[in-house]
Design a protein around this motif. Structure first.
Motif, mmCIF file in Angstrom:
data_model
loop_
_atom_site.group_PDB
_atom_site.id
_atom_site.type_symbol
_atom_site.label_atom_id
_atom_site.label_comp_id
_atom_site.label_asym_id
_atom_site.label_seq_id
_atom_site.Cartn_x
_atom_site.Cartn_y
_atom_site.Cartn_z
ATOM 1 N N GLU A 241 0.348 -1.217 0.084
ATOM 2 C CA GLU A 241 -0.291 -0.018 0.073
ATOM 3 C C GLU A 241 0.891 1.217 -0.042
ATOM 4 O O GLU A 241 0.633 2.141 -0.793
ATOM 5 N N PHE A 242 1.694 0.993 1.396
ATOM 6 C CA PHE A 242 2.733 2.536 0.934
ATOM 7 C C PHE A 242 3.265 3.021 -0.354
ATOM 8 O O PHE A 242 3.151 3.712 -0.762
ATOM 9 N N SER A 243 3.904 1.440 -1.624
ATOM 10 C CA SER A 243 4.719 1.981 -2.384
ATOM 11 C C SER A 243 4.029 2.454 -3.110
ATOM 12 O O SER A 243 4.151 2.863 -4.409
ATOM 13 N N ARG A 244 2.756 2.411 -3.337
ATOM 14 C CA ARG A 244 1.963 2.201 -4.091
ATOM 15 C C ARG A 244 1.317 3.642 -4.422
ATOM 16 O O ARG A 244 0.894 4.705 -5.448
ATOM 17 N N GLU A 245 0.933 4.424 -2.891
ATOM 18 C CA GLU A 245 -0.074 5.176 -2.758
ATOM 19 C C GLU A 245 1.224 6.426 -1.666
ATOM 20 O O GLU A 245 0.318 7.364 -1.695
ATOM 21 N N SER A 246 1.852 6.371 -1.901
ATOM 22 C CA SER A 246 2.868 7.111 -0.381
ATOM 23 C C SER A 246 2.646 8.725 -1.038
ATOM 24 O O SER A 246 2.695 8.911 -2.474
ATOM 25 N N MET A 247 2.991 9.768 -0.707
ATOM 26 C CA MET A 247 3.556 10.898 -0.980
ATOM 27 C C MET A 247 5.104 11.019 -0.628
ATOM 28 O O MET A 247 5.346 12.758 -1.107
ATOM 29 N N LYS A 248 6.102 10.274 -0.773
ATOM 30 C CA LYS A 248 7.466 10.626 -0.383
ATOM 31 C C LYS A 248 8.008 11.078 -1.540
ATOM 32 O O LYS A 248 9.545 11.738 -0.769
ATOM 33 N N ASN A 249 8.035 11.124 -2.848
ATOM 34 C CA ASN A 249 8.015 11.736 -3.361
ATOM 35 C C ASN A 249 7.988 12.758 -3.974
ATOM 36 O O ASN A 249 7.764 13.026 -5.490
ATOM 37 N N SER A 396 -5.500 4.128 12.935
ATOM 38 C CA SER A 396 -4.442 3.383 11.456
ATOM 39 C C SER A 396 -5.394 3.352 10.709
ATOM 40 O O SER A 396 -4.575 2.717 9.312
ATOM 41 N N LYS A 397 -6.824 3.014 10.547
ATOM 42 C CA LYS A 397 -7.234 3.042 9.351
ATOM 43 C C LYS A 397 -8.414 3.349 8.688
ATOM 44 O O LYS A 397 -9.280 3.266 8.301
ATOM 45 N N THR A 398 -8.194 4.732 9.257
ATOM 46 C CA THR A 398 -9.088 6.282 9.141
ATOM 47 C C THR A 398 -8.214 7.420 7.718
ATOM 48 O O THR A 398 -8.727 8.225 8.329
ATOM 49 N N CYS A 399 -7.161 6.616 7.822
ATOM 50 C CA CYS A 399 -6.630 7.968 6.646
ATOM 51 C C CYS A 399 -6.082 6.895 5.662
ATOM 52 O O CYS A 399 -5.544 5.434 5.751
ATOM 53 N N ALA A 400 -5.656 7.857 4.469
ATOM 54 C CA ALA A 400 -5.299 7.349 3.452
ATOM 55 C C ALA A 400 -3.750 7.073 3.751
ATOM 56 O O ALA A 400 -3.032 7.543 4.607
ATOM 57 N N THR A 401 -3.169 6.183 3.409
ATOM 58 C CA THR A 401 -2.000 5.668 3.255
ATOM 59 C C THR A 401 -0.414 7.021 2.984
ATOM 60 O O THR A 401 0.133 6.777 3.751
ATOM 61 N N GLU A 474 -10.301 4.271 1.782
ATOM 62 C CA GLU A 474 -9.354 5.218 2.285
ATOM 63 C C GLU A 474 -8.825 6.136 0.976
ATOM 64 O O GLU A 474 -9.069 7.219 0.928
ATOM 65 N N ASP A 475 -8.059 5.240 0.445
ATOM 66 C CA ASP A 475 -6.809 5.104 -0.363
ATOM 67 C C ASP A 475 -7.748 5.516 -2.268
ATOM 68 O O ASP A 475 -7.466 6.771 -2.148
ATOM 69 N N ALA A 476 -8.321 5.248 -2.046
ATOM 70 C CA ALA A 476 -9.657 5.651 -3.255
ATOM 71 C C ALA A 476 -10.331 6.574 -3.185
ATOM 72 O O ALA A 476 -10.717 6.983 -3.764
ATOM 73 N N ASP A 477 -11.288 6.586 -1.939
ATOM 74 C CA ASP A 477 -11.400 7.743 -1.506
ATOM 75 C C ASP A 477 -10.669 9.318 -1.748
ATOM 76 O O ASP A 477 -11.262 10.365 -2.220
ATOM 77 N N PHE A 478 -9.607 9.429 -1.146
ATOM 78 C CA PHE A 478 -8.572 9.703 -1.095
ATOM 79 C C PHE A 478 -8.122 10.561 -2.491
ATOM 80 O O PHE A 478 -8.288 11.626 -2.622
ATOM 81 N N ARG A 479 -7.807 9.239 -3.223
ATOM 82 C CA ARG A 479 -7.677 9.763 -4.094
ATOM 83 C C ARG A 479 -8.830 10.587 -5.893
ATOM 84 O O ARG A 479 -8.651 11.408 -5.974
#
Length: 526
Positions: A241-249, A396-401, A474-479
């Protein structure tokens, strides 16, 4: 209310699970081809470090009576009596905030490794504290080392817990909450048990003598577990999930994040504050405070004259009541859902707390110490079944990755501040009882039980249900939220050196049925 998914469970799909929300919106397909033990390993390696949190925080409370006997007025009349126990909370808050940021903008696994190294080094230094043979100087250096120990512990929360939550998506639907609990909150509780039991073993081995050995050895043993865990974590990879949805870069759009998650974060943080501020250990009004002072409470039953093995032995018995609450409560969180499990547990805890307060004068006698331990233990156990197990789940489960580490770190830091405040408020609540020893110990339970009911009300009215696939949804909704505000979602999951401008436009709608999901298995995730 806050856009969570509904109560429906996702359907099991052979080889690959497609996560849906209640309205039928499709999310990323999840690869479930992994061997069970292969899927379980990152959950264990990421979450189990919280054992050190329970151990380090409880062991100092357990050995505090040794300080009083060994150093006398130098301990009882000094500020060190408060600082040595409390300073780790301050360090933990710092660690939560720092590693919350690094776990989102650098690496989940890298943050875990760094926090583990800090924990190992400064736990060892704390056990070896010394300052030119001066007692007060030794207390000061012990306080300093425990602050850095707290920073190491703080890293376990945002980096370890969120990575653990993300990894549970690879486990069977209907069991994911339980796996998260067993290797996060249950680890803290086992740490509390060992934080009481190890001093008992050491005291027995020393025949209640050699007091300096009796306090240094349990602190030093705290190095062992993070050292083992460090070796395991060397094999960890970043959660999918982190590899796909992160904002680190990419630059995080904090204003959009705040607009979407601000109120939700406020509610979760408030519940966690009450939880840590108020009942045993970390449960609602002064949970950690209750554990830190449990040895003192037990010692007071014996008039301060009981041998250390007796005091530590009963303290261990009391701590063991955490275990059925967290272990039996783990599957309940999958059956009832985290929200209702929290409400039921905290309400039951409140009832037991009022009973204990009303009957304290009769229970707090050496002749009925068994009844005291049972009632107090039930109070602890219900707290673990409810908020102990489930507040971390909510965070831990109420926020996007992409911002989960910072979101969790802030909520946990607010909770830890509640625990810190509780350790200072606890003596004042006791002091309100005047010279009546029974009232001194009754009042905290009255306050704690009242705040348990307040927590139940907040959760009932302001916290919605979360399902087995809340993280994915959450990831889909945040997108969708980011896209609606004009933010380029191709920036999610960018690798180092990549740019959204160099990527093909692959933000087409995700497949919304099972056949399409399988057909898109090899498609890019962005």
């Amino acid at each position: 209310m806050f856009g969570f998914n509904d109560k429906k469970k996702d359907r099991a799909v052979p080889q690959q699970v497609v996560a849906h929300d209640g309205a039928g919106d499709a999310a990323h397909p999840i690869d479930n081809n992994k061997n069970f033990w292969h899927a379980l390993f990152p959950i264990v390696a990421c979450g189990a470090g919280l054992f050190s949190d329970g151990y380090v925080n409880n062991v100092i409370g357990s050995v505090s009576p040794i300080f009083a006997k060994l150093y006398g007025a130098e301990w009882t009349d000094s500020n060190a009596k408060h600082y040595v126990s409390d300073i780790a909370f301050a360090g933990t808050v710092v660690g939560m905030l720092i590693f919350g940021y690094t776990s989102d903008h650098w690496s989940r696994t890298g943050s875990l490794l760094v926090s583990t190294i800090i924990l190992i080094i400064f736990t060892a230094l704390a056990a070896a504290s010394y300052w030119h043979g001066e007692t007060i100087g030794m207390f000061n250096i012990l306080t300093a080392w425990r602050f850095f120990v707290g920073i190491g512990i703080g890293g376990e929360y945002p980096a370890g817990s969120v990575a653990c939550a993300e990894s549970t998506g690879e486990m069977k639907s209907g069991t994911r909450n339980a796996w998260f609990i067993l290797f996060t909150n249950s680890m803290i509780d086992w740490g509390f048990v060992f934080g009481a039991f190890v001093p008992y073993i050491v005291a027995a081995a020393c025949h209640n003598d050699h007091l300096e050995t009796m306090w240094r050895t349990p602190l030093g043993i705290g190095v062992v577990f993070p050292l083992v865990l460090f070796v395991l974590r060397l094999k960890l990879k970043e959660p999918e999930e982190f590899s796909r949805e992160s904002m680190k870069n990419t630059k995080t759009p904090y204003w959009l994040v705040l607009r979407y998650y601000g109120f939700r974060l406020f509610v979760i943080s408030a519940v966690w504050f009450l939880y840590d501020f108020g009942s045993p250990r970390r449960s609602q009004f002064s949970s950690y405070s209750f554990s830190l002072y449990s040895s003192t409470i037990v010692a007071s039953i014996y008039g301060g004259e009981g041998p250390f093995t007796t005091v530590f032995g009963w303290n261990t018995v009391i701590m063991l009541f955490y275990i059925p609450g967290t272990m039996l409560g783990a599957p309940v969180s999958d059956r009832l859902g985290p929200r209702w499990t929290l409400i039921v547990g905290v309400t039951a805890q409140s009832i037991v707390g009022f009973i204990m307060a009303g009957c304290y004068a009769k229970l707090a006698q050496p002749s009925v110490v068994g009844a005291f331990a049972v009632v107090y233990g039930l109070f602890l156990s219900f707290g673990e079944l409810g908020p102990g197990n489930n507040i971390g789940l909510l965070a831990s489960k109420t926020c996007a990755t992409g911002v989960r580490g910072q979101y969790y770190g802030i909520a946990a830091a607010v909770g830890k501040i509640g625990a810190f405040v509780g350790t200072w408020v606890f003596p004042y609540i006791q002091a309100a009882g005047g010279d009546d020893v029974a009232k001194q110990n009754q009042y905290p339970f009255y306050v704690s039980s009242s705040l348990c009911l307040l927590s139940a009300a907040l959760v009932y009215f302001l916290v919605p249900e979360i399902g087995q696939d809340t993280i994915t949804k959450e990831d889909a909704d945040f997108r969708t939220h980011l896209e609606s505000k004009g933010w380029d979602v191709r920036q999610l999951g960018l690798k180092k050196g990549e740019s959204a401008d160099t990527l093909e436009n692959n933000t087409a709608p995700m497949p919304c049925d099972k056949d399409q999901a399988f057909a898109s298995k090899e498609a890019p995730s962005r």
